[in-house]
Design an enzyme around this catalytic site. Structure first.
Site, PDB file in Angstrom:
ATOM      1  N   HIS A   1       1.395 -26.477 -50.892  1.00  0.00           N
ATOM      2  CA  HIS A   1       0.341 -25.460 -50.867  1.00  0.00           C
ATOM      3  C   HIS A   1      -0.487 -25.528 -52.154  1.00  0.00           C
ATOM      4  O   HIS A   1      -1.726 -25.513 -52.117  1.00  0.00           O
ATOM      5  CB  HIS A   1       1.006 -24.085 -50.707  1.00  0.00           C
ATOM      6  CG  HIS A   1       0.099 -22.908 -50.792  1.00  0.00           C
ATOM      7  ND1 HIS A   1      -0.296 -22.180 -49.689  1.00  0.00           N
ATOM      8  CD2 HIS A   1      -0.483 -22.296 -51.869  1.00  0.00           C
ATOM      9  CE1 HIS A   1      -1.076 -21.179 -50.078  1.00  0.00           C
ATOM     10  NE2 HIS A   1      -1.204 -21.227 -51.397  1.00  0.00           N
ATOM     11  N   GLU A   2       0.195 -25.641 -53.306  1.00  0.00           N
ATOM     12  CA  GLU A   2      -0.512 -25.687 -54.589  1.00  0.00           C
ATOM     13  C   GLU A   2      -1.296 -26.986 -54.761  1.00  0.00           C
ATOM     14  O   GLU A   2      -2.393 -26.995 -55.308  1.00  0.00           O
ATOM     15  CB  GLU A   2       0.475 -25.511 -55.747  1.00  0.00           C
ATOM     16  CG  GLU A   2       1.256 -24.211 -55.726  1.00  0.00           C
ATOM     17  CD  GLU A   2       0.391 -22.965 -55.649  1.00  0.00           C
ATOM     18  OE1 GLU A   2      -0.783 -23.019 -56.078  1.00  0.00           O
ATOM     19  OE2 GLU A   2       0.877 -21.948 -55.152  1.00  0.00           O
TER      20      GLU A   2
ATOM     21  N   HIS B   1      -4.454 -26.610 -52.972  1.00  0.00           N
ATOM     22  CA  HIS B   1      -5.418 -25.881 -53.819  1.00  0.00           C
ATOM     23  C   HIS B   1      -6.104 -26.850 -54.774  1.00  0.00           C
ATOM     24  O   HIS B   1      -7.332 -26.849 -54.911  1.00  0.00           O
ATOM     25  CB  HIS B   1      -4.694 -24.820 -54.644  1.00  0.00           C
ATOM     26  CG  HIS B   1      -4.509 -23.503 -53.950  1.00  0.00           C
ATOM     27  ND1 HIS B   1      -5.465 -22.931 -53.147  1.00  0.00           N
ATOM     28  CD2 HIS B   1      -3.461 -22.631 -53.973  1.00  0.00           C
ATOM     29  CE1 HIS B   1      -5.028 -21.768 -52.693  1.00  0.00           C
ATOM     30  NE2 HIS B   1      -3.809 -21.570 -53.175  1.00  0.00           N
TER      31      HIS B   1
END
Length: 289
Positions: free
Chosen positions: A188-189, A192
């Protein structure tokens, strides 16, 4: 004679103290320590978004310890949040790092390649970082390569949670990865860092979800505010790896996000959805050559 008798009774008394309940005093202290370790382990498991079963299963076995963990309690905390950063950075939406210079330009990574370094303190978690890379590279043209002389690169560091900047902001760019974070959380990061924002903050989100503001933890309401951004003219995605779950940042166990479609699982951290793949491939012009 009296002295001998007293000595014998003293020895008997000492022996009785050392075997009360049939358990040596030192063994009781060790057992207490192990019990504390088990509680800590189960708490860490429940923090990880990707270990919540998607099929309604109420129990699971911790993959590292073999401990059977009850999953009846809905996930209220998220590892995708960070505290205690350096003074020139603040955290937005729980896990998005914003430089003090608000005019910093955010770009894509050149040629869809993200160079990276992994700090020494994360050596034992490098396998999970590479597993997160694979989740992305298996379905997109994006590649990850160890940093050599590149000006811009990701530096994985230990932190009190998981957090990242959005897009390539230039130079050595921190991505924080705590022990409580799952492979799905770090993926997820990384997404980003590749340039995608949270799905639940899209300007059209109120057509698809409702935010239960009164159930959100104090100080966390900003994580749920609508943000202006490029939707790439793609549909809203409740199944996105970039979407919050139903109970994220709940102060009392009540839902904070409700889907307006029945039977939809929000907040999964096990895979990129079809729209996640389409967004990244579109963003990095995969297949244009």
């Amino acid at each position: 004679m009296l002295k001998l008798c007293c000595t014998m009774w003293l020895l008997v008394f000492i022996c009785m103290l050392s075997v009360v309940g049939g358990v040596p005093i030192n063994a009781t202290q060790e057992d207490t320590s192990h019990a504390t370790d088990n509680v800590s382990t189960m708490s860490d498991v429940q923090k990880q978004g990707s270990v919540i079963p998607l099929n309604g299963t109420q129990n699971m076995t911790h993959p590292a310890t073999g401990v059977l963990v009850s999953m009846l309690e809905p996930q209220r905390s998220s590892s995708e949040t960070l505290e205690g950063l350096e003074d020139d950075v603040f955290v937005h939406e729980g896990d998005i790092l914003i430089p003090e210079d608000r005019n910093a330009v955010q770009n894509l990574w050149l040629d869809a390649v993200m160079p990276y370094t992994i700090s020494q303190e994360l050596t034992d978690r490098a396998f999970d970082i590479h597993a997160a890379f694979k989740m992305i590279s298996d379905v997109t043209c994006i590649r990850f390569t160890p940093h050599t002389t590149e000006l811009n690169y990701i530096e994985f560091r230990n932190g009190k949670g998981c957090a990242s900047y959005v897009g390539c902001v230039g130079g050595a760019q921190m991505l924080y990865y705590a022990p409580s974070c799952s492979v799905g959380n770090v993926c997820h990061e990384i997404i980003h860092a590749l340039g995608l924002h949270h799905e639940h903050n899209r300007r059209d989100r109120d057509q698809y979800i409702s935010v239960e503001w009164s159930n959100i933890m104090p100080g966390k309401r900003r994580n749920f505010e609508v943000q202006q951004g490029d939707t790439q003219n793609l549909p809203y995605d409740l199944n996105s790896i970039m979407h919050y779950g139903e109970y994220y940042f709940s102060q009392d166990g009540s839902p904070t996000v409700l889907s307006k479609s029945s039977g939809v699982q929000m907040g999964q951290r096990s895979h990129l959805s079809e729209l996640d793949v389409l967004r990244l491939n579109s963003l990095y012009h995969c297949g244009d050559d």
